[in-house]
Design a protein around this motif. Structure first.
Motif, PDB file in Angstrom:
ATOM      1  N   THR A  47      -7.418   8.831   1.108  1.00  0.00           N
ATOM      2  CA  THR A  47      -8.140   7.833   1.885  1.00  0.00           C
ATOM      3  C   THR A  47      -7.423   7.578   3.203  1.00  0.00           C
ATOM      4  O   THR A  47      -6.209   7.779   3.308  1.00  0.00           O
ATOM      5  CB  THR A  47      -8.287   6.504   1.107  1.00  0.00           C
ATOM      6  OG1 THR A  47      -9.023   5.575   1.898  1.00  0.00           O
ATOM      7  CG2 THR A  47      -6.944   5.909   0.753  1.00  0.00           C
ATOM      8  N   ASP A  48      -8.181   7.129   4.179  1.00  0.00           N
ATOM      9  CA  ASP A  48      -7.609   6.677   5.440  1.00  0.00           C
ATOM     10  C   ASP A  48      -7.370   5.165   5.415  1.00  0.00           C
ATOM     11  O   ASP A  48      -6.907   4.603   6.394  1.00  0.00           O
ATOM     12  CB  ASP A  48      -8.556   7.006   6.607  1.00  0.00           C
ATOM     13  CG  ASP A  48      -8.574   8.482   6.941  1.00  0.00           C
ATOM     14  OD1 ASP A  48      -7.543   9.156   6.717  1.00  0.00           O
ATOM     15  OD2 ASP A  48      -9.602   8.966   7.428  1.00  0.00           O
ATOM     16  N   GLU A  49      -7.706   4.508   4.299  1.00  0.00           N
ATOM     17  CA  GLU A  49      -7.655   3.044   4.226  1.00  0.00           C
ATOM     18  C   GLU A  49      -6.726   2.536   3.128  1.00  0.00           C
ATOM     19  O   GLU A  49      -6.969   1.496   2.524  1.00  0.00           O
ATOM     20  CB  GLU A  49      -9.066   2.514   3.998  1.00  0.00           C
ATOM     21  CG  GLU A  49     -10.025   2.919   5.100  1.00  0.00           C
ATOM     22  CD  GLU A  49     -11.438   2.425   4.849  1.00  0.00           C
ATOM     23  OE1 GLU A  49     -11.588   1.367   4.207  1.00  0.00           O
ATOM     24  OE2 GLU A  49     -12.371   3.093   5.283  1.00  0.00           O
ATOM     25  N   ARG A  50      -5.659   3.249   2.864  1.00  0.00           N
ATOM     26  CA  ARG A  50      -4.774   2.903   1.754  1.00  0.00           C
ATOM     27  C   ARG A  50      -4.273   1.459   1.842  1.00  0.00           C
ATOM     28  O   ARG A  50      -4.371   0.708   0.879  1.00  0.00           O
ATOM     29  CB  ARG A  50      -3.607   3.871   1.692  1.00  0.00           C
ATOM     30  CG  ARG A  50      -2.614   3.536   0.593  1.00  0.00           C
ATOM     31  CD  ARG A  50      -1.651   4.635   0.351  1.00  0.00           C
ATOM     32  NE  ARG A  50      -0.453   4.498   1.150  1.00  0.00           N
ATOM     33  CZ  ARG A  50       0.661   5.182   0.900  1.00  0.00           C
ATOM     34  NH1 ARG A  50       0.710   6.057  -0.076  1.00  0.00           N
ATOM     35  NH2 ARG A  50       1.712   5.025   1.653  1.00  0.00           N
ATOM     36  N   GLU A  51      -3.711   1.075   2.965  1.00  0.00           N
ATOM     37  CA  GLU A  51      -3.119  -0.253   3.097  1.00  0.00           C
ATOM     38  C   GLU A  51      -4.165  -1.350   2.949  1.00  0.00           C
ATOM     39  O   GLU A  51      -3.935  -2.355   2.272  1.00  0.00           O
ATOM     40  CB  GLU A  51      -2.373  -0.395   4.425  1.00  0.00           C
ATOM     41  CG  GLU A  51      -1.107   0.431   4.512  1.00  0.00           C
ATOM     42  CD  GLU A  51      -1.350   1.907   4.806  1.00  0.00           C
ATOM     43  OE1 GLU A  51      -2.486   2.292   5.174  1.00  0.00           O
ATOM     44  OE2 GLU A  51      -0.412   2.702   4.633  1.00  0.00           O
ATOM     45  N   ALA A  52      -5.326  -1.169   3.559  1.00  0.00           N
ATOM     46  CA  ALA A  52      -6.380  -2.181   3.487  1.00  0.00           C
ATOM     47  C   ALA A  52      -6.901  -2.337   2.062  1.00  0.00           C
ATOM     48  O   ALA A  52      -7.110  -3.465   1.590  1.00  0.00           O
ATOM     49  CB  ALA A  52      -7.524  -1.821   4.439  1.00  0.00           C
ATOM     50  N   LEU A  53      -7.112  -1.231   1.377  1.00  0.00           N
ATOM     51  CA  LEU A  53      -7.608  -1.311  -0.003  1.00  0.00           C
ATOM     52  C   LEU A  53      -6.588  -1.965  -0.917  1.00  0.00           C
ATOM     53  O   LEU A  53      -6.938  -2.839  -1.728  1.00  0.00           O
ATOM     54  CB  LEU A  53      -7.972   0.081  -0.514  1.00  0.00           C
ATOM     55  CG  LEU A  53      -9.240   0.678   0.082  1.00  0.00           C
ATOM     56  CD1 LEU A  53      -9.311   2.176  -0.194  1.00  0.00           C
ATOM     57  CD2 LEU A  53     -10.470  -0.027  -0.474  1.00  0.00           C
ATOM     58  N   ALA A  55      -4.246  -4.049  -0.101  1.00  0.00           N
ATOM     59  CA  ALA A  55      -4.118  -5.469   0.246  1.00  0.00           C
ATOM     60  C   ALA A  55      -5.290  -6.281  -0.304  1.00  0.00           C
ATOM     61  O   ALA A  55      -5.107  -7.404  -0.772  1.00  0.00           O
ATOM     62  CB  ALA A  55      -4.025  -5.633   1.762  1.00  0.00           C
ATOM     63  N   ALA A  56      -6.490  -5.699  -0.273  1.00  0.00           N
ATOM     64  CA  ALA A  56      -7.682  -6.414  -0.739  1.00  0.00           C
ATOM     65  C   ALA A  56      -7.791  -6.441  -2.258  1.00  0.00           C
ATOM     66  O   ALA A  56      -8.372  -7.368  -2.824  1.00  0.00           O
ATOM     67  CB  ALA A  56      -8.934  -5.779  -0.142  1.00  0.00           C
ATOM     68  N   TYR A  61      -5.896  -1.085  -6.633  1.00  0.00           N
ATOM     69  CA  TYR A  61      -5.395  -0.037  -5.739  1.00  0.00           C
ATOM     70  C   TYR A  61      -3.908  -0.236  -5.493  1.00  0.00           C
ATOM     71  O   TYR A  61      -3.455  -1.337  -5.190  1.00  0.00           O
ATOM     72  CB  TYR A  61      -6.133  -0.086  -4.402  1.00  0.00           C
ATOM     73  CG  TYR A  61      -7.623  -0.038  -4.560  1.00  0.00           C
ATOM     74  CD1 TYR A  61      -8.258   1.126  -4.958  1.00  0.00           C
ATOM     75  CD2 TYR A  61      -8.402  -1.162  -4.325  1.00  0.00           C
ATOM     76  CE1 TYR A  61      -9.629   1.169  -5.120  1.00  0.00           C
ATOM     77  CE2 TYR A  61      -9.782  -1.133  -4.479  1.00  0.00           C
ATOM     78  CZ  TYR A  61     -10.388   0.038  -4.874  1.00  0.00           C
ATOM     79  OH  TYR A  61     -11.734   0.088  -5.037  1.00  0.00           O
ATOM     80  N   GLU A  85     -17.885   1.748  -5.845  1.00  0.00           N
ATOM     81  CA  GLU A  85     -16.687   1.901  -5.009  1.00  0.00           C
ATOM     82  C   GLU A  85     -15.992   3.224  -5.310  1.00  0.00           C
ATOM     83  O   GLU A  85     -15.521   3.915  -4.412  1.00  0.00           O
ATOM     84  CB  GLU A  85     -15.730   0.736  -5.253  1.00  0.00           C
ATOM     85  CG  GLU A  85     -14.481   0.818  -4.435  1.00  0.00           C
ATOM     86  CD  GLU A  85     -14.522  -0.050  -3.197  1.00  0.00           C
ATOM     87  OE1 GLU A  85     -13.586   0.085  -2.405  1.00  0.00           O
ATOM     88  OE2 GLU A  85     -15.465  -0.825  -3.017  1.00  0.00           O
TER      89      GLU A  85
END
Length: 109
Positions: A47-53, A55-56, A61, A85
């Motif tokens: 994924t390009d969204e590791r940190e955001a996922l 954190a959410a 994750y 998802e």
């Protein structure tokens, strides 16, 4: 809750994806690793969204110190992820792991 069989079905529906073992567990590859199952119901995806996922949804994750050097890899707890998802994650993972794009004018494959 998605199962390993659900992951298998979703992964193999993508063009060019094959299943073969990796680290002794089922894994799916396009050009590179797309997804890998672990014994404890955890799935690796790209994924390009590791940190955001993470954190959410830190209960769903995460990554381990082993994955620090691979910032595009994310671990997903199947017993906590929504099936929709999961499908979106696998779609992105396939896009990131998929066949290399040919250069314009490169001719037929």
């Amino acid at each position: 809750m998605p199962s390993e069989e659900d992951v298998r079905r979703l992964c193999l529906a993508y063009p060019g994806v094959v299943e073969r073992p990796s680290w002794g567990r089922p894994a799916w590859f396009a050009r590179t690793l797309m997804a890998r199952m672990w014994d404890d119901g955890v799935l690796t995806v790209k994924t390009d969204e590791r940190e955001a996922l993470a954190a959410a949804g830190p209960d769903t994750y995460f990554w381990t110190p082993h994955h620090e050097r691979s910032p595009g890899l994310l671990l997903v707890r199947l017993d906590r992820v929504d099936p929709g998802e999961l499908a979106e994650l696998l779609d992105e993972s396939h896009r990131l792991a998929g066949p290399a794009r040919r250069a314009p004018g490169a001719g037929p494959a």
